[in-house]
Design an enzyme around this catalytic site. Structure first.
Site, PDB file in Angstrom:
ATOM      1  N   LYS A  34     -14.755   4.236   6.195  1.00  9.97           N
ATOM      2  CA  LYS A  34     -13.531   3.953   6.949  1.00  9.97           C
ATOM      3  C   LYS A  34     -13.573   4.646   8.306  1.00  9.97           C
ATOM      4  O   LYS A  34     -14.041   5.778   8.439  1.00  9.97           O
ATOM      5  CB  LYS A  34     -12.288   4.428   6.174  1.00  9.97           C
ATOM      6  N   GLU A  83       0.852  -1.183   0.000  1.00 12.11           N
ATOM      7  CA  GLU A  83       0.000   0.000   0.000  1.00 12.11           C
ATOM      8  C   GLU A  83       0.889   1.235   0.000  1.00 12.11           C
ATOM      9  O   GLU A  83       1.912   1.269   0.698  1.00 12.11           O
ATOM     10  CB  GLU A  83      -0.885   0.099   1.246  1.00 12.11           C
ATOM     11  N   GLU A  93      -8.563   9.168   6.178  1.00 10.17           N
ATOM     12  CA  GLU A  93      -8.626   7.756   5.778  1.00 10.17           C
ATOM     13  C   GLU A  93      -9.687   7.512   4.702  1.00 10.17           C
ATOM     14  O   GLU A  93      -9.626   6.520   3.974  1.00 10.17           O
ATOM     15  CB  GLU A  93      -8.928   6.874   6.992  1.00 10.17           C
ATOM     16  N   GLU A 116     -13.279   5.592   0.431  1.00  4.04           N
ATOM     17  CA  GLU A 116     -14.111   4.673   1.219  1.00  4.04           C
ATOM     18  C   GLU A 116     -14.732   5.463   2.372  1.00  4.04           C
ATOM     19  O   GLU A 116     -14.099   5.707   3.391  1.00  4.04           O
ATOM     20  CB  GLU A 116     -13.271   3.507   1.739  1.00  4.04           C
TER      21      GLU A 116
END
Length: 329
Positions: free
Chosen positions: A304, A252, A310, A301
């Site tokens: 999250k 990642e 995030e 997202e």
């Protein structure tokens, strides 16, 4: 029809050809506004020339959609399943259900047994045994797939400067040392989530240019960017454990477009563009690239947990339009 042609035109303009740069993209599904069909997502990967993917659980719809796609896959074992896989029979059943049943139509490359498991987390007691059982089951099925785990780079003691001083922390060593021995004995890479953004967020004095690959001159340790410094500190720690031949796959890396200090669309676009270009080469310590790297992530997202940033790491918007004007040719 016009809308479809416009979308295809956008995708063509921002076509992502990632194979030569050794870059994939992580596909997380922790959102309530993402494409409903996994097949749509796989088609988006294919239409943009993205040939590598990471998913965080063995989602059967995603695995079905991947059949025949020729996309190489990192498949994660979620934390919640780690304890059960310390039983060899359960691990064999997991491999049969989620890997053997789809191979060779799905190109599994690595199995990540746990993601960012903390050394003091109760799950850490299960990681090594689960890795061993899954690797044994894969071998028994005559499959050529490497088993590893994905770590946070903060397992390396801080500060790791210069990077050659990198060493695993006292808190991490008893956890990571037997895992490293497993990787050495099986010829597997270590997966590591490498985030210059979080280092910069916690200490902006590091410098935005050093974090975004835009710094021109080298520092006194010979580095122009934080990504290489983090990665080389991890390599130094591995070498001190006798694991000179263990390769690190960056499982990642990304930069958020909103939510906290330095998190802007401009900075994120700069980071992704420069990262994709940079990983064609190596680091100071390991100059012979490319560096196999997975961008985090395909989409924002919105569900999250944790820091607001995030939720904003996506390269594409939920409607599948590109968030950044990126060219990877």
């Amino acid at each position: 029809m016009i809308a479809i042609l416009l979308l295809l035109g956008i995708l063509s303009f921002t076509q992502i050809e990632l194979t030569g740069a050794e870059v994939g993209v992580c596909y997380g599904r922790n959102g309530d506004n993402l494409p409903k069909s996994q097949q749509q997502v796989i088609d988006l990967y294919k239409s943009n020339g993205i040939t590598r993917m990471r998913i965080y659980d063995p989602d059967q719809a995603t695995l079905q959609a991947l059949k025949g796609s020729n996309i190489e896959l990192i498949l994660d074992v979620p934390k919640a399943q780690l304890q059960s896989l310390t039983d060899a029979t359960t691990a064999a059943n997991w491999v049969n259900t989620n890997i053997k049943a789809y191979s060779p139509d799905v190109k599994f490359k690595y199995i990540a047994v746990g993601n960012e498991v903390e050394p003091n987390d109760g799950y850490s007691n299960y990681v090594l045994q689960a890795m061993q059982n899954i690797q044994n089951a894969i071998n028994s099925a005559n499959l050529q797939i490497k088993v590893s785990t994905a770590i946070k780079t903060d397992l390396v003691a801080s500060p790791a400067y210069p990077p050659d001083s990198g060493v695993f922390s006292d808190a991490a060593i008893n956890y990571i040392r037997p895992i490293i021995k497993f990787l050495v004995s099986n010829g597997s890479p270590l997966l590591a989530n490498v985030y210059p953004y979080f280092a910069y967020k916690d200490n902006p004095s590091i410098g935005l240019d050093y974090s975004l690959f835009t710094k021109q001159d080298k520092n006194d340790a010979g580095y122009t960017n934080l990504f290489d410094a983090i990665l080389d500190a991890l390599y130094a720690a591995l070498e001190k454990e006798g694991a000179n031949n263990v390769n690190v796959v960056v499982s990642e890396s990304g930069w958020p477009s909103a939510g906290n200090v330095g998190a802007t669309v401009e900075n994120a676009g700069t980071y992704y563009k420069n990262l994709i270009s940079h990983v064609k080469r190596g680091t100071v310590k390991r100059p012979n690239g490319p560096i196999e790297t997975y961008l985090f992530a395909m989409f924002d997202e919105d569900l999250k947990m944790g820091d607001e940033s995030e939720k904003h790491f996506g390269v594409f918007n939920p409607d599948r339009s590109p968030k950044y004007q990126l060219s990877f040719n």
